[in-house]
Design a protein around this motif. Structure first.
Motif, PDB file in Angstrom:
ATOM      1  N   LEU A  35       0.796  -1.229   0.000  1.00  0.00           N
ATOM      2  CA  LEU A  35       0.000   0.000   0.000  1.00  0.00           C
ATOM      3  C   LEU A  35       0.832   1.284   0.000  1.00  0.00           C
ATOM      4  N   PRO A  36       1.825   1.462   0.880  1.00  0.00           N
ATOM      5  CA  PRO A  36       2.433   2.793   1.059  1.00  0.00           C
ATOM      6  C   PRO A  36       3.021   3.446  -0.181  1.00  0.00           C
ATOM      7  N   PRO A  37       3.759   2.731  -1.060  1.00  0.00           N
ATOM      8  CA  PRO A  37       4.422   3.464  -2.140  1.00  0.00           C
ATOM      9  C   PRO A  37       3.548   3.807  -3.334  1.00  0.00           C
ATOM     10  N   LEU A  38       2.298   3.326  -3.371  1.00  0.00           N
ATOM     11  CA  LEU A  38       1.465   3.594  -4.545  1.00  0.00           C
ATOM     12  C   LEU A  38       1.136   5.071  -4.679  1.00  0.00           C
ATOM     13  N   ALA A  39       0.614   5.677  -3.623  1.00  0.00           N
ATOM     14  CA  ALA A  39       0.205   7.080  -3.699  1.00  0.00           C
ATOM     15  C   ALA A  39       1.374   8.002  -4.043  1.00  0.00           C
ATOM     16  N   PRO A  40       2.548   7.865  -3.423  1.00  0.00           N
ATOM     17  CA  PRO A  40       3.645   8.754  -3.812  1.00  0.00           C
ATOM     18  C   PRO A  40       4.128   8.535  -5.241  1.00  0.00           C
ATOM     19  N   ALA A  41       4.118   7.300  -5.726  1.00  0.00           N
ATOM     20  CA  ALA A  41       4.502   7.070  -7.118  1.00  0.00           C
ATOM     21  C   ALA A  41       3.537   7.796  -8.054  1.00  0.00           C
TER      22      ALA A  41
END
Length: 766
Positions: A737-743
């Protein structure tokens, strides 16, 4: 907690090791009502005969008394968590049922742990089944000593445990066959649920189970060389897939018992409010309504339970209530005022987490000043909360039985016993399949279980001698609290023309999810909640001064899938990307330069995602841009390379390529599924309407029409690639979950020139 949390792997950080055993042992003692001594265990002859429809079975659930009340070490010193009796049942027809010490609520742990045990058992996979454990001492997490599903720890913490359980069971089956054939066990081998002896003679596990039950449990076993694995590492369909895809799977909400009554509760509009007055005449007039009762709730609040012969009658009865609430004396949180207060707090010194030298910050040739805002988020699992309670007996003979999907069956069982006034030994917890949770079913206060018990207790006092199933509607679930906390980040970063970071001053403001919980003593250090800051300064060794504020707010908060990394990954990965753009460096090359030689798993995951995506090689369609992010949570590294566009102010995610380093992938199919689901949930954080807001203490959202969750139509094309590894597996339920939004945000920034600083995205405010 997963704290998951929801509960998370930070429990075993080096700085917490000293406090952890004592804290967890104390918590385990509070769960069971007795000390769980490390030397306690079941007798060596613990394979008990169990009557089954098709014959005898290997294994039975041990009673708490036998598991914890032995008064000393068992012969051989095996702990309850090491005893095959609690975990393996083999019937005469060869069916192997594996008891899993985790709640199955979509993450695939029942299949994964069954695969691990079946691998060492040499079971026929077509004959393997899985069931839930309960609140017995055997089913605690072997690393933490408490009953917990969260923090992506199922396979990580129980991998060796379940391998050894399978190997012990296999050794006993071999010993039973050796006795029957009068040969040495070393002369035998096993394959797909069969022991093969001299001359090709065969005995099935089902034929040997009864004899094997009588034999001692071996203390030491030899595990397979990973080169011999035939199940572990193979893409395998889930054991629950057919039932779930056909509608045949029963969940906690589906519990049916003779005479079952259903209850719904009218909750106060402001957290902690009390009842002023209740007019229940119209509610009692609804056909099927059996009682309308006042019940105590958390934080001194009160509610009104409507108990009826079915959900619809109970809901109609609740709708007919005329209730006035007393909201005096409770804080009425307002999102606009709260944001202003958080901004003010961010200008002041807070509790210190990192204390780097910032002497070079003021004179840095280039600077970034940034503020990030993250809203409250509801868990919103597809199956709303529910708990069924049946009470029998009186006084010292009072007993209780519960049916619910819980991530903390031990803690919830203790809280239920306390609420109902029964001894822990007289309470049985039946863990049910759950339709999602994301941390919501792991509440340190056992809130929803306690509410259900209060309703059942009130019903019995009122003369209703029947099991009571308390249900939460979707509106109850979304408006009812226990959210991912709202957070505000403020950063000031100084760097040079080459991107060398000279100083990074950072402040985070947000509620602690651990203050007041059993985990506070060893997870809140020097005033800093460890869950809030996890992921900060990682994996980049930057000179950061980090302080935090934990304001008290009248909003219940809890871990939400991937916990602190839901916001820290976004902040770290968008700011690092912004520095790369400001210094005209490729964002992948810049990240690799920052972590060079220090984080090989990050490098491997990122390089794999880059290679498979075609980043830097293939030409993107007009109007599209690349976005990159990499983050470690729960000991697993996930890297995303995405393609996105912006049209008429609306961002669109088109493709996602993933590099995953989770060490050994026990079931690559489950890894892929978990990343896909986590990516969609991470995307959901970005979509308009993905926020819980409050006005004068009242939550403004109530259902999916005004609280956005990502849907299948939002799903981009996604390809998941796993870094090969033979090391013991790490967690997979949350790290995707965590890196999807920043990418996604980094791709938007390349298209618009501005990084979105707020979730959900508001491009006009970027």
């Amino acid at each position: 907690m997963t704290t998951t949390t929801p509960f998370h792997s930070r429990l075993i950080d080096a700085q917490l090791i000293g406090a952890l055993p004592k804290g967890l042992q104390a918590l385990a003692q509070r769960q069971s009502g007795t000390a769980l001594d490390a030397g306690d265990g079941l007798p060596r002859r613990s394979f008990l005969k169990l009557a089954a429809g098709s014959g005898f079975a290997l294994g039975a659930f041990p009673l708490v008394a036998s598991a914890q009340g032995a008064g000393g070490a068992a012969a051989g010193g095996l702990k309850p968590t090491q005893q095959p009796a609690a975990f393996v049942r083999i019937t005469r027809d060869g069916v192997v049922t594996v008891t899993v010490n985790r709640l199955e609520f979509g993450q695939g742990s029942h299949t994964g742990l069954a695969m691990v045990l079946a691998e060492e058992l040499d079971a026929d996979w077509a004959q393997v089944r899985a069931v839930h454990g309960n609140a017995d001492a055997a089913y605690v997490d072997p690393a933490f000593g408490i009953h917990i599903t969260g923090g992506s720890n199922a396979l990580k913490n129980s991998y060796t445990q379940y391998r050894e359980l399978g190997a012990r069971t296999r050794a006993m089956l071999l010993a039973a066959a050796a006795q029957q054939w009068k040969v040495a066990p070393s002369a035998l081998r096993t394959q797909a649920g069969v022991v093969i002896g001299p001359g090709g003679a065969k005995l099935s596990y089902g034929e040997l189970a009864e004899a094997a039950m009588q034999l001692p449990v071996p203390e030491q076993v030899t595990l397979k060389d990973p080169k011999q694995f035939r199940l572990i590492g193979q893409p395998t369909g889930r054991l629950d897939a057919r039932a779930k895809s056909s509608g045949g799977q029963a969940f906690g909400i589906d519990v049916r018992l003779p005479g079952l009554l259903t209850a719904v509760v009218a909750y106060p509009p402001v957290f902690g409010a009390k009842l002023q007055s209740v007019d229940d005449a119209a509610a009692k007039a609804v056909q099927g309504v059996r009682a309308v009762l006042r019940v105590p709730l958390e934080r001194g609040a009160e509610g009104v339970a409507v108990i009826a012969e079915g959900y619809w009658a109970a809901k109609q009865g609740r709708d007919a209530l005329k209730v006035e609430w007393n909201t005096s004396g409770v804080e009425k949180v307002d999102s606009a005022r709260q944001l202003a207060a958080y901004r003010e707090l961010a200008t002041k010194p807070g509790a210190l987490k990192y204390d780097a030298d910032l002497s070079k910050l003021a004179g840095a040739p280039r600077k970034i000043s940034a503020e990030f805002v993250f809203p409250y988020l509801a868990h919103a699992p597809m199956e709303p909360l529910n708990c069924t309670v049946q009470l029998t007996g009186q006084g010292a003979n009072a007993k209780a039985e519960l049916w619910t999907g819980t991530q903390m069956p031990g803690l919830d069982a203790l809280a239920a016993a306390n609420t109902l006034g029964v001894t822990p030994q007289n309470l049985k917890m039946n863990v049910q399949m759950a339709g999602g949770g994301f941390g919501r079913r792991a509440v340190p206060s056992s809130e929803y279980v306690v509410h259900a018990c209060a309703v059942a207790k009130a019903a019995r006092t009122a003369g209703l001698d029947a099991p009571v199933r308390t249900l939460w509607s979707r509106e109850d679930d979304i408006k009812g609290g226990y959210y991912r906390p709202m957070h505000l980040h403020r950063a000031e970063i100084g760097f040079d023309a080459k991107g060398e970071i000279l100083g990074w001053n950072h402040v985070i403001v947000g509620q602690s999810i651990l203050k007041g919980s059993p985990f506070e003593a060893f997870m809140v250090q020097n005033g800093v909640d460890a869950t809030m800051v996890e992921g900060m300064k990682e994996p980049y060794d930057v000179p950061m001064k980090l302080t935090v504020h934990h304001p008290q707010q009248n909003v219940p908060v809890l871990w939400w899938r991937s916990v602190g990394s839901t916001h820290t990954a976004y902040v770290m990965e968008t700011l690092v990307d912004e520095i790369a753009r400001a210094t005209k460096q490729d964002p992948v090359a810049y990240r690799l330069k920052l972590i060079e030689g220090k984080h090989p798993r990050h490098e491997a995951a990122l390089k794999l995602a880059v290679e498979k995506s075609g980043y830097g090689k293939k030409k993107l369609a007009a109007g599209r841009a690349w976005g990159v992010a990499v983050h470690e949570s729960f000991n697993t590294v996930v890297a995303y390379v995405v393609e996105a566009s912006v049209k008429d102010g609306m961002p669109k995610l088109h493709t996602v390529t993933v590099g995953v380093h989770c060490n050994l992938a026990v079931n690559p199919k489950s890894v892929e599924a978990q990343v896909q689901g986590a990516a969609l949930m991470g995307l959901g954080m970005c979509l308009p309407g993905a926020a819980i807001t409050l006005k004068d203490g009242v939550v403004e959202q109530s259902n999916f029409h005004d609280y956005t969750v990502a849907r299948i139509t939002d799903m981009p094309k996604i390809a998941v690639h796993i870094v090969p590894s033979a090391d013991a597996p790490t967690g997979m339920g949350e790290p995707g979950l965590p890196p999807l939004a920043p990418a996604f945000a980094n791709a938007i920034a390349r298209l618009t020139g501005k990084t979105p600083r707020q979730l959900p995205f508001k491009l006009d405010a970027a």
